[in-house]
Design a protein around this motif. Sequence first.
Motif, PDB file in Angstrom:
ATOM      1  N   ASP A  78       0.833  -1.204   0.000  1.00  0.00           N
ATOM      2  CA  ASP A  78       0.000   0.000   0.000  1.00  0.00           C
ATOM      3  C   ASP A  78       0.867   1.253   0.000  1.00  0.00           C
ATOM      4  N   SER A  80      -0.165   3.856   1.576  1.00  0.00           N
ATOM      5  CA  SER A  80      -0.422   4.330   2.936  1.00  0.00           C
ATOM      6  C   SER A  80       0.056   3.319   3.972  1.00  0.00           C
ATOM      7  N   GLU A  82      -1.435   2.987   6.877  1.00  0.00           N
ATOM      8  CA  GLU A  82      -2.537   2.789   7.812  1.00  0.00           C
ATOM      9  C   GLU A  82      -2.927   1.318   8.000  1.00  0.00           C
ATOM     10  N   ARG A  83      -3.130   0.578   6.927  1.00  0.00           N
ATOM     11  CA  ARG A  83      -3.638  -0.790   7.044  1.00  0.00           C
ATOM     12  C   ARG A  83      -2.654  -1.720   7.751  1.00  0.00           C
ATOM     13  N   ASN A  85       0.447  -0.863   9.228  1.00  0.00           N
ATOM     14  CA  ASN A  85       1.267  -0.318  10.319  1.00  0.00           C
ATOM     15  C   ASN A  85       0.482   0.501  11.332  1.00  0.00           C
ATOM     16  N   SER A  87      -0.259   3.520  11.087  1.00  0.00           N
ATOM     17  CA  SER A  87       0.332   4.860  11.158  1.00  0.00           C
ATOM     18  C   SER A  87      -0.189   5.729  10.028  1.00  0.00           C
ATOM     19  N   LYS A  88      -0.066   7.024  10.219  1.00  0.00           N
ATOM     20  CA  LYS A  88      -0.412   7.951   9.144  1.00  0.00           C
ATOM     21  C   LYS A  88       0.819   8.169   8.266  1.00  0.00           C
ATOM     22  N   GLY A  89       0.571   8.481   7.010  1.00  0.00           N
ATOM     23  CA  GLY A  89       1.679   8.775   6.126  1.00  0.00           C
ATOM     24  C   GLY A  89       1.668   7.948   4.861  1.00  0.00           C
ATOM     25  N   ILE A  90       2.258   8.517   3.817  1.00  0.00           N
ATOM     26  CA  ILE A  90       2.396   7.871   2.521  1.00  0.00           C
ATOM     27  C   ILE A  90       3.869   7.538   2.323  1.00  0.00           C
ATOM     28  N   LYS A 105       1.700  -3.555  12.777  1.00  0.00           N
ATOM     29  CA  LYS A 105       0.782  -3.745  13.898  1.00  0.00           C
ATOM     30  C   LYS A 105       1.192  -4.939  14.756  1.00  0.00           C
TER      31      LYS A 105
END
Length: 277
Positions: A78, A80, A82-83, A85, A87-90, A105
Amino acid sequence: MKCKSLILSVLSFILFGLSTQLLHGQDKAVQLFAHRGGAHEQDENTLSAFKASYEKGLRGFETDVRITKDGVYVISHDPSLERTNGSKGIVEQLTAAELRKVKTKKGNQFLFLDDLLEYLSDKPSIYVEFEMKTRPEDYPQEKLEPYCDQLYKKIMAKKPADALYVLTAFDKRPLKYLKSRYPEVELLYITSSSLSVEVIKETQELGIKRVGCRLGGTSRDLVRAAQKEGLIVSCWPGLSVDDFLLGVSLGCDYLCSDVPVEVFTWMKNKMPWVTIK
């Protein structure tokens, strides 16, 4: 209960057909490879995932390659965080230093391409697909070309002598560029559709011999037609043993799986006459 009985009947029919066919063709071999290192069995695209799958007997793998803001190659499906880790961010907007602080995670370190290549460098007879995640909005042509050049040189520099490393993409641009620059490179065109006459034609127009298509909707006749044209057929997704059996019955050359250890173990115990590469 009726639904369960129907499923068992269908599976038995498939197994009977496969057994009848393959008992008369003992040289049948299929390359099974672990999608993202084994996406539904492991912590996907982490070094622990590749290690665990390898130690369980897998010799085929697939992964995804991006570059950081400062040009370092990393492993991430990904864009991103988010899914996987939380975390926010690209990825493409973060530096390597920032990503080195990121964990999944499940607590694993974010994986860098150099670390994966180093781990694989002494593994004999392996097959690895490196998917180039090059969305045009993130990788315009002026960024795409150096990405391709450096990625190709990196993986080839660390490739074991008898390994097969393949660069893959849904995006036709990196495939066209690499084919023009490095005629010897192994490439695979991925499509989100099932195998069709149009997909066969698209692959041939790219001048490459490998195609990856959706398992659902792909027919045995079209697999044979593609192979007759000199193409090597890979199918995905593989979400179960049943998916793998379907791919074998279709005559696919390569089969991707999210549960590769389960498939490998089941085939070894139940259908040992099929060679899993």
